[in-house]
Write an enzyme that holds these catalytic residues in place. Structure first.
Site, PDB file in Angstrom:
ATOM      1  N   CYS A   1       0.854  -1.186   0.000  1.00  0.00           N
ATOM      2  CA  CYS A   1       0.000   0.000   0.000  1.00  0.00           C
ATOM      3  C   CYS A   1       0.893   1.239   0.000  1.00  0.00           C
ATOM      4  CB  CYS A   1      -0.932   0.112   1.216  1.00  0.00           C
ATOM      5  SG  CYS A   1      -2.013  -1.300   1.415  1.00  0.00           S
TER       6      CYS A   1
ATOM      7  N   ARG B   1       3.243  -0.047  -5.147  1.00  0.00           N
ATOM      8  CA  ARG B   1       3.043  -0.681  -3.845  1.00  0.00           C
ATOM      9  C   ARG B   1       1.705  -1.405  -3.735  1.00  0.00           C
ATOM     10  NH1 ARG B   1       6.855   1.687  -0.409  1.00  0.00           N
ATOM     11  NH2 ARG B   1       5.805   0.835   1.412  1.00  0.00           N
TER      12      ARG B   1
ATOM     13  N   TRP C   1      -2.992  -2.524  -1.554  1.00  0.00           N
ATOM     14  CA  TRP C   1      -2.726  -3.925  -1.849  1.00  0.00           C
ATOM     15  C   TRP C   1      -3.466  -4.688  -0.753  1.00  0.00           C
ATOM     16  CZ3 TRP C   1      -0.431  -8.124   0.662  1.00  0.00           C
ATOM     17  CH2 TRP C   1      -0.171  -9.240  -0.153  1.00  0.00           C
TER      18      TRP C   1
ATOM     19  N   ASN D   1      -1.065   1.406   5.982  1.00  0.00           N
ATOM     20  CA  ASN D   1      -0.251   0.446   5.248  1.00  0.00           C
ATOM     21  C   ASN D   1       0.239  -0.571   6.265  1.00  0.00           C
ATOM     22  OD1 ASN D   1       1.664  -0.888   3.695  1.00  0.00           O
ATOM     23  ND2 ASN D   1       3.213   0.701   3.959  1.00  0.00           N
ATOM     24  N   GLY D   2      -0.089  -1.849   6.068  1.00  0.00           N
ATOM     25  CA  GLY D   2       0.407  -2.867   6.992  1.00  0.00           C
ATOM     26  C   GLY D   2      -0.689  -3.811   7.430  1.00  0.00           C
TER      27      GLY D   2
ATOM     28  N   GLU E   1      14.311 -18.428 -11.473  1.00  0.00           N
ATOM     29  CA  GLU E   1      13.903 -17.059 -11.812  1.00  0.00           C
ATOM     30  C   GLU E   1      13.035 -17.068 -13.079  1.00  0.00           C
ATOM     31  OE1 GLU E   1      13.650 -14.279 -10.588  1.00  0.00           O
ATOM     32  OE2 GLU E   1      13.684 -12.805 -12.194  1.00  0.00           O
TER      33      GLU E   1
ATOM     34  N   LYS F   1       9.191 -15.760 -13.329  1.00  0.00           N
ATOM     35  CA  LYS F   1       8.722 -14.747 -14.282  1.00  0.00           C
ATOM     36  C   LYS F   1       7.458 -15.239 -14.993  1.00  0.00           C
ATOM     37  CE  LYS F   1      11.143 -11.344 -13.512  1.00  0.00           C
ATOM     38  NZ  LYS F   1      10.987 -11.745 -12.132  1.00  0.00           N
TER      39      LYS F   1
ATOM     40  N   GLU G   1       4.553 -15.068 -12.480  1.00  0.00           N
ATOM     41  CA  GLU G   1       4.174 -13.681 -12.160  1.00  0.00           C
ATOM     42  C   GLU G   1       3.413 -13.022 -13.303  1.00  0.00           C
ATOM     43  OE1 GLU G   1       7.558 -11.494  -9.523  1.00  0.00           O
ATOM     44  OE2 GLU G   1       8.258 -12.254 -11.431  1.00  0.00           O
TER      45      GLU G   1
ATOM     46  N   HIS H   1      13.831 -37.410  -9.428  1.00  0.00           N
ATOM     47  CA  HIS H   1      13.239 -37.618  -8.104  1.00  0.00           C
ATOM     48  C   HIS H   1      11.848 -37.011  -8.007  1.00  0.00           C
ATOM     49  CE1 HIS H   1      17.083 -39.184  -6.885  1.00  0.00           C
ATOM     50  NE2 HIS H   1      17.654 -38.110  -7.411  1.00  0.00           N
TER      51      HIS H   1
ATOM     52  N   LYS I   1       5.167  -4.396  -5.798  1.00  0.00           N
ATOM     53  CA  LYS I   1       6.614  -4.346  -5.934  1.00  0.00           C
ATOM     54  C   LYS I   1       7.324  -4.301  -4.594  1.00  0.00           C
ATOM     55  CE  LYS I   1      10.125  -2.791  -8.921  1.00  0.00           C
ATOM     56  NZ  LYS I   1      10.346  -4.191  -9.307  1.00  0.00           N
TER      57      LYS I   1
HETATM   58  C1  G6P Z   1       8.062  -8.631  -4.600  1.00  0.00           C
HETATM   59  C2  G6P Z   1       8.317  -8.172  -6.015  1.00  0.00           C
HETATM   60  C3  G6P Z   1       9.475  -8.963  -6.621  1.00  0.00           C
HETATM   61  C4  G6P Z   1      10.715  -8.825  -5.741  1.00  0.00           C
HETATM   62  C5  G6P Z   1      10.420  -9.233  -4.296  1.00  0.00           C
HETATM   63  C6  G6P Z   1      11.567  -8.853  -3.369  1.00  0.00           C
HETATM   64  O1  G6P Z   1       7.598  -9.934  -4.615  1.00  0.00           O
HETATM   65  O2  G6P Z   1       7.153  -8.322  -6.802  1.00  0.00           O
HETATM   66  O3  G6P Z   1       9.756  -8.479  -7.916  1.00  0.00           O
HETATM   67  O4  G6P Z   1      11.724  -9.639  -6.252  1.00  0.00           O
HETATM   68  O5  G6P Z   1       9.273  -8.540  -3.814  1.00  0.00           O
HETATM   69  O6  G6P Z   1      11.678  -7.458  -3.330  1.00  0.00           O
HETATM   70  P1  G6P Z   1      12.948  -6.659  -2.889  1.00  0.00           P
HETATM   71  O7  G6P Z   1      12.552  -5.222  -3.021  1.00  0.00           O
HETATM   72  O8  G6P Z   1      13.236  -7.038  -1.469  1.00  0.00           O
HETATM   73  O9  G6P Z   1      14.069  -7.038  -3.794  1.00  0.00           O
END
Ligand code: G6P
Length: 627
Positions: A2, A27, A74, A98-99, A500, A504, A507, A523, A622
């Site tokens: 948020c 956020r 959020w 926020n929180g 990763e 992606k 996400e 396994h 984010k």
């Molecule tokens: C969220 C974001 C990711 C990011 C992760 C860690 O999940 O959507 O893209 O990798 O947080 O964030 P940070 O700011 O700690 O790298």
């Protein structure tokens, strides 16, 4: 998560709040709203969905007051809807939050017993009720906040205004960030300085359980007990970065294409290109981020090396994409600097009672510098006497401020919620850090150091070559549509890259993908393989190449379709693949920086062709400032 913005001053709060929220939309984007003083009362307008919906609603709205608060959400408690959107408003008392309020159930029950009219499913509205009860008694918002602070458990940052005191805003926090921006006869209270950098460069960073009272031309900070605190005003020399898509269809695509520059910016402070040697610039162990520029770089490098020379063990702790970067760091450090490294997801590390020993360095990685679990892990490490070093993109963020040593990604603002360029920057910083550790430990001879730097220097142009193959990645993405599941695999440094890549796809394209160490395929995952399962395998020409080929053969024998990412002109790999994407040849330690690009672009193209919002994927944010 948020994003919250508060404004008090001579300008129109609606415009300031909206422009701030725009910069904080990373956020959260489930709903948004504002509450602004108007005609002696509070006018509140909220909208479900992205900020643009609120903007439309506010277009013809006028407010005559100079005080207001806004929020982009959020969702934690309660579905995304207008009903659950902030600001909450109870009897002239309005707040944004926020929180998470952890004891919300007991608060709710108590409020209901007292006959409160609760209109949303959120934990945040309950705080508004508590504050409304307290202002009724105390007739003062600040006193009410002091009383309520003791009733709350959890992680929160809150802005509150009351129509009976239309000349003040009270802000308080315990957990997520809150910063007060000081202007001329005006003040801003925001989750992130980016929200108002175009208006002011002067900020006071609130610490946990501090209360800010903002009145005309005056900002005062108090402890929870009401003690007046003298807080430093930090003057940032950053410009408000104009984040623009620069002709790209999405921020994410632009950020993928910015990776060559990101690598240069991340390595530039730490590599002396003329002498081809590594010398970390102003890591500043024990210094605040604001004071780093004033350090003597030569002395600082000497001190950093002294600290590094004593290190016997390393923990790398992070979340999400930053965690996968950290896992590659483990391979780099163990191999080149010969130090044992344990990597952990921050939410596990903080609760799993790790065994701490002397001379241990804890490296935290966080693009935002605000991820709640990573921050808690840093605090735990400090408490246990570990030396802490943060790698952040956002300077002066909470993790940056709390860690002892500081390194920066220097990626510039990353807008796409799914991290791309910050990943490349982190890998580059980790590479420099690895070389510095090896050097401090007397393990890096001049020739090897030069070789490593030469490899790093080549990365930007090699990345350009990979980016030039984008149309092949788009074609490959198109072919992914027919599959029902995806197994991303790799060995060694390519194993975190596989994870990763799978992340992606999840996400962005909302498809089920798993990242696996190729050796583990037998396994379990082998049971999943049939013609509707795509195997995306990262297979650079390294010592593990033959082993990876065997894994591919095993998958093919079970009808799996193979998309391989390897080194250009590798006919062997091509012969066992249904689709083969060849990348420039690189040293093993560099391959992750190249092989991640096709995985980012395939996920991007697939999501885009499915018409999903690639910059703001559903349910994500984010900056994750809640556990
Ligand atoms: C969220 C974001 C990711 C990011 C992760 C860690 O999940 O959507 O893209 O990798 O947080 O964030 P940070 O700011 O700690 O790298």
């Amino acid at each position: 998560m948020c994003g919250i913005v508060g404004y008090f001053g001579p300008l129109n709060p609606k415009d300031i709040i909206l422009s701030g929220l725009k910069r904080l939309e990373y956020r959260g984007y489930d709903s948004a709203g504002v509450a602004i003083i108007h005609q002696g009362g509070l006018k509140r307008i909220r909208a479900e969905g992205k900020l643009v919906n609120l903007e439309t609603k506010l277009k013809n709205e006028k407010f005559d007051g100079r005080l207001g608060i806004g929020h982009t959400r959020w969702a934690t408690h309660g579905v995304p809807s207008e009903r659950n959107a902030h600001p909450h408003l109870v009897k002239g008392l309005s707040l944004v939050h926020n929180g998470i309020i952890e004891n919300y159930l007991e608060i709710r029950e108590a409020l209901q017993k007292r006959g409160a009219d609760i209109t949303s499913d959120t934990d945040s509205e309950l705080v508004a009720h508590l504050l409304a009860e307290e202002v009724e008694k105390t007739k003062d918002l600040f006193k009410a906040v002091q009383n309520v602070l003791g009733m709350l458990r959890g992680a929160f940052s809150i802005l509150a205004i009351w129509d009976q005191q239309p000349d003040q805003l009270v802000a308080f926090k315990d957990g997520p960030p809150l910063v007060v921006g000081i202007g001329k006869d005006e003040a801003f209270v925001v989750s992130d300085v980016q929200a108002v950098l175009q208006y002011t460069k002067k900020f006071i960073y609130l610490e946990d359980r501090e209360i800010a009272v903002v009145k005309v031309g005056k900002v005062q900070i108090f402890s929870a007990l009401g003690l007046r605190l003298e807080k430093p005003v930090v003057e940032l020399n950053w410009t408000s970065e104009q984040v623009d898509k620069l002709g790209f269809a999405h921020y994410m695509l632009k950020e993928i294409y910015e990776q060559p520059q990101a690598v240069v910016a991340a390595m530039e402070p730490h590599i002396d290109l003329k002498n081809q040697s590594v010398r970390l610039k102003n890591v500043g162990f024990g210094h605040s981020p604001q004071s780093l520029d004033g350090l003597n770089s030569i002395t600082d490098w000497q001190e950093t090396q002294n600290i590094f020379a004593k290190i016997e063990k390393i923990f790398i702790v992070a979340c999400g994409t930053s965690f996968y970067a950290g896992q590659i760091g483990k391979y780099l450090i163990e191999n080149i600097a010969q130090l044992p490294v344990e990597t952990d997801i921050a939410s596990e590390f903080r609760y799993r009672k790790p065994i701490f020993s002397k001379n241990t360095l804890m490296i935290s990685i966080s693009q935002s510098g605000e991820t709640a679990d990573t921050l808690a892990a840093v605090r735990l490490a400090k408490e246990k006497g570990l030396t802490t070093l943060s790698i952040c993109n956002v300077k002066n963020s909470t993790i940056d401020r709390e860690a002892s040593g500081h390194m920066y990604m220097n990626s510039g603002t990353e807008v796409g919620v799914a991290s791309t360029k910050a990943f490349a920057s982190t890998l580059t910083v980790l590479h420099c850090l690895t070389l510095a550790l090896a050097k401090a430990r007397g393990l890096l001879n001049i020739e090897t150091e030069k070789d490593h730097i030469l490899h790093l220097q080549k990365v930007p142009s090699q990345m350009e070559v990979v980016l030039a193959y984008d149309k092949y990645f788009a074609e490959a993405a198109n072919s992914l549509k027919e599959f029902r599941g995806f197994l991303y695999m790799g060995r060694g440094v390519s194993y975190p890259i596989a994870m990763e890549g799978a992340l992606k796809l999840k996400e962005l394209a909302y498809l089920h993908a798993e990242g696996y160490a190729a050796g583990e395929m037998k396994h379990g995952p082998l049971a999943l393989i049939d013609s509707r399962m795509a195997i995306v395998m990262v297979v650079p020409d390294d010592d593990l190449f033959e082993k990876s080929i065997s894994n591919l053969e095993e998958a093919r024998a079970r009808g799996g379709k193979i998309i391989s990412i390897g080194t250009v002109d590798n006919l062997r790999l091509k012969s066992v693949s249904d689709r083969y994407l060849g990348l420039p040849k690189a040293h093993w330690s560099i391959t992750p920086l190249l092989s991640v690009i096709p995985l980012q672009l395939m996920a991007y193209h697939l999501a885009n062709s499915l018409e999903y919002d690639v910059d703001q994927p559903r349910n994500l944010a984010k900056s994750v400032t809640v556990e």
